[in-house]
Write a protein that holds these residues in place. Structure first.
Motif, PDB file in Angstrom:
ATOM      1  N   TYR A  82       0.679  -0.951  -0.203  1.00 33.39           N
ATOM      2  CA  TYR A  82      -0.061  -0.252   0.000  1.00 33.39           C
ATOM      3  C   TYR A  82       0.596   1.173  -0.066  1.00 33.39           C
ATOM      4  N   PHE A  83       0.491   2.217  -0.662  1.00 29.92           N
ATOM      5  CA  PHE A  83       0.834   3.681  -0.571  1.00 29.92           C
ATOM      6  C   PHE A  83      -0.199   4.461  -0.935  1.00 29.92           C
ATOM      7  N   ASN A  84      -0.292   5.719  -0.038  1.00 29.61           N
ATOM      8  CA  ASN A  84      -1.603   6.488   0.061  1.00 29.61           C
ATOM      9  C   ASN A  84      -1.297   7.346  -1.352  1.00 29.61           C
ATOM     10  N   PRO A  85      -2.528   7.267  -2.300  1.00 27.76           N
ATOM     11  CA  PRO A  85      -2.278   7.715  -3.653  1.00 27.76           C
ATOM     12  C   PRO A  85      -2.558   9.278  -3.595  1.00 27.76           C
ATOM     13  N   ALA A  86      -3.125   9.718  -2.651  1.00 32.26           N
ATOM     14  CA  ALA A  86      -3.349  11.170  -2.365  1.00 32.26           C
ATOM     15  C   ALA A  86      -4.001  11.727  -3.714  1.00 32.26           C
ATOM     16  N   SER A  87      -3.379  12.871  -4.306  1.00 27.89           N
ATOM     17  CA  SER A  87      -4.047  13.600  -5.309  1.00 27.89           C
ATOM     18  C   SER A  87      -4.027  12.737  -6.619  1.00 27.89           C
ATOM     19  N   THR A  88      -2.920  11.728  -6.695  1.00 29.25           N
ATOM     20  CA  THR A  88      -3.177  10.960  -8.084  1.00 29.25           C
ATOM     21  C   THR A  88      -4.688  10.441  -8.383  1.00 29.25           C
ATOM     22  N   VAL A  89      -5.482  10.231  -7.615  1.00 31.10           N
ATOM     23  CA  VAL A  89      -6.846   9.996  -7.846  1.00 31.10           C
ATOM     24  C   VAL A  89      -7.631  11.114  -8.685  1.00 31.10           C
ATOM     25  N   LYS A  90      -7.186  12.078  -8.666  1.00 28.97           N
ATOM     26  CA  LYS A  90      -7.830  13.054  -9.271  1.00 28.97           C
ATOM     27  C   LYS A  90      -7.720  12.876 -10.602  1.00 28.97           C
ATOM     28  N   LEU A  91      -6.967  12.215 -11.244  1.00 27.23           N
ATOM     29  CA  LEU A  91      -6.865  11.987 -12.713  1.00 27.23           C
ATOM     30  C   LEU A  91      -8.001  10.833 -13.179  1.00 27.23           C
ATOM     31  N   PRO A  92      -8.346   9.777 -12.678  1.00 26.62           N
ATOM     32  CA  PRO A  92      -9.269   8.674 -12.971  1.00 26.62           C
ATOM     33  C   PRO A  92     -10.700   9.513 -12.582  1.00 26.62           C
ATOM     34  N   LEU A  93     -10.722  10.558 -11.597  1.00 23.36           N
ATOM     35  CA  LEU A  93     -12.054  11.307 -11.325  1.00 23.36           C
ATOM     36  C   LEU A  93     -12.216  12.136 -12.600  1.00 23.36           C
ATOM     37  N   ALA A  94     -11.356  12.793 -13.079  1.00 28.36           N
ATOM     38  CA  ALA A  94     -11.363  13.627 -14.156  1.00 28.36           C
ATOM     39  C   ALA A  94     -12.013  12.849 -15.518  1.00 28.36           C
ATOM     40  N   LEU A  95     -11.566  11.989 -15.579  1.00 26.68           N
ATOM     41  CA  LEU A  95     -11.802  11.030 -16.844  1.00 26.68           C
ATOM     42  C   LEU A  95     -13.284  10.404 -16.624  1.00 26.68           C
ATOM     43  N   LEU A  96     -13.430  10.012 -15.300  1.00 24.93           N
ATOM     44  CA  LEU A  96     -14.923   9.525 -15.173  1.00 24.93           C
ATOM     45  C   LEU A  96     -15.956  10.623 -15.230  1.00 24.93           C
ATOM     46  N   SER A  97     -15.835  11.787 -14.822  1.00 18.67           N
ATOM     47  CA  SER A  97     -16.689  12.829 -15.180  1.00 18.67           C
ATOM     48  C   SER A  97     -17.053  13.159 -16.495  1.00 18.67           C
TER      49      SER A  97
END
Length: 431
Positions: A82-97
């Motif tokens: 495990y590593f904490n992804p922090a703001s990296t998850v903003k990328l898939p959220l932008a694509l899903l939006s």
């Protein structure tokens, strides 16, 4: 078997079969990294387990028709660590939006359409206007700009609310990102509050309602069977709790998935069809622009370029002395930092020297083992290491012989020019 049950059966199966996986290390990359003798770089490389270091270097070669092929070289890559992804998850959220907008098939709805967020459950907040936007309103496009340019947090939470917790995870799992989970906003909320997402509406320029989305609730279960605890203590306000911090129910975004998502954006036909997002050609152009545009080039938001310098979110080129990219270089990337973790996935293009490659890495820099104390080793270890890693790969790529010189004109973007006006600069955002 119910579709959701079937999905989580396969999710469980995928997790259980990877639970005994060994970290992948390729000798080519290990030997290449050994050439860097910088003291900080050597320190981390000599103790990679302590720093939870993972690296993926993606070599890109073109054929005579300019079609790219990709070769991944790994160092300690392990989706179970495990590593904490922090703001990296903003990328898939932008694509899903963007994908959700496209799937609505409403010609009046675009990524530039004004939207408003209501408060529909405890802990939620309204957002009806946005002074940093040219229109004065939030929009999917403006949320993405802010999430990419300096990695603001509020846009991520708003995209989370638009897509919805259940849809986020079902979509990512259906695309094959089985070991990824998105469980929370970037504001302090309970697990139950994070299952609830706000009512959202889109309006035209006159304020007339175009589309209304009701509040939603995610009833799907999460698989938290694999625990993730780190450190020897953590702070809750001013009190030190002397036990490991529990990340088990936090967001998870393995490094291989992160690399693959970025590759799907930059080279959509290079990944399997199911791993792609439903995006239009204009969506891709927009994403490419704002993954690589610099804060000081941007008019809305009008960021303070002295605080948000060119390499502010370009970790592989973030030199403590020089805050500019090499001439001719553009970096299409997303970073994240939190709890001592620093992570970056980048597609690097040097137009002057006809060089391209991808580099993705994460490391943990928290020598005292205490979390939430704001005493991490970002400046002394994390940033210098990632810069040295970036330079090692970049310098190698500058000398690497290619059978065919890449034609990179597809990644030449129409960047903005900062206008001179009386609007105040945007400073000190939450990121």
């Amino acid at each position: 078997m119910h579709p959701f049950t079937k999905l989580y059966f396969w999710l469980f199966l995928g997790v259980s079969t990877t639970g005994f996986a060994q970290p992948r290390t390729d000798s080519f990359l290990k030997n290449l990294l050994a050439t860097n003798q910088h003291p900080v770089f050597k320190k981390v490389m000599q103790h990679p387990d302590d720093y939870r270091l993972q690296i993926i270097y993606t070599k890109i070669d073109r054929d005579k028709d300019n079609k790219p092929s990709f070769t991944n070289y790994c160092f300690r890559v392990d989706s179970t660590e495990y590593f904490n992804p922090a703001s990296t998850v903003k990328l898939p959220l932008a694509l899903l939006s963007l994908e959700k907008l496209n799937n609505l098939r409403n010609l009046k709805l675009t990524k530039f359409t004004a939207m408003q967020f209501d408060s529909s459950y405890s802990g939620q907040t309204k957002e009806w206007t946005d002074k940093t936007a040219q229109s004065g309103y939030p929009s999917i496009a403006h949320l993405i700009r802010k999430a990419f340019l300096v990695s603001e947090n509020d846009p991520y939470s708003r995209m989370y609310e638009f897509v919805g917790q259940g849809e986020i995870n079902r979509s990512l799992h259906a695309k094959g990102y089985l070991d990824t989970r998105i469980t929370h906003r970037f504001v302090r909320m309970t697990a139950e509050e994070n299952r609830h997402t706000n009512a959202v509406r889109f309006i035209d320029e006159s304020g007339k309602l175009i589309y209304s989305q009701p509040a939603a609730y995610n009833q799907d279960p999460f698989d938290f069977s694999r625990t993730a605890r780190l450190g020897k203590g953590y702070y809750v306000k001013d009190s030190l709790v002397r036990e490991p911090f529990n990340f088990t129910e936090r967001n998870k975004f393995p490094l291989e998935s992160f690399q693959q998502v970025l590759q799907s954006v930059m080279f959509p036909t290079s990944v399997p069809a199911r791993k792609r997002f439903n995006l239009t050609p204009d969506d891709y152009r927009f994403l490419h622009q704002y993954l690589s545009q610099l804060p000081g080039e941007t008019n809305y938001p009008k960021y303070d370029a002295s605080q948000y310098y060119d390499t502010y979110v370009k970790f592989f080129f973030m030199d403590s002395l020089h805050h500019q990219l090499p001439k001719g270089v553009r970096v299409f990337n997303k970073v994240g930092w939190a709890y001592g973790f620093l992570t970056d996935a980048s597609y690097v293009v040097d137009f002057a020297n006809k060089v391209e490659y991808m580099l993705t890495a994460t490391l943990y820099t928290n020598s005292d083992g205490i979390l939430n104390d704001d005493k991490y080793d970002y400046e002394s270890i994390g940033h210098p290491f990632l810069y040295q890693l970036g330079q090692t790969i970049y310098q190698y790529e500058l000398t690497r012989k290619r059978t065919h010189t890449p034609n990179l004109k597809a990644f030449v973007m129409p960047y903005e020019t900062r206008q001179t006006d009386s609007r105040p600069l945007v400073k000190d955002v939450d990121n």
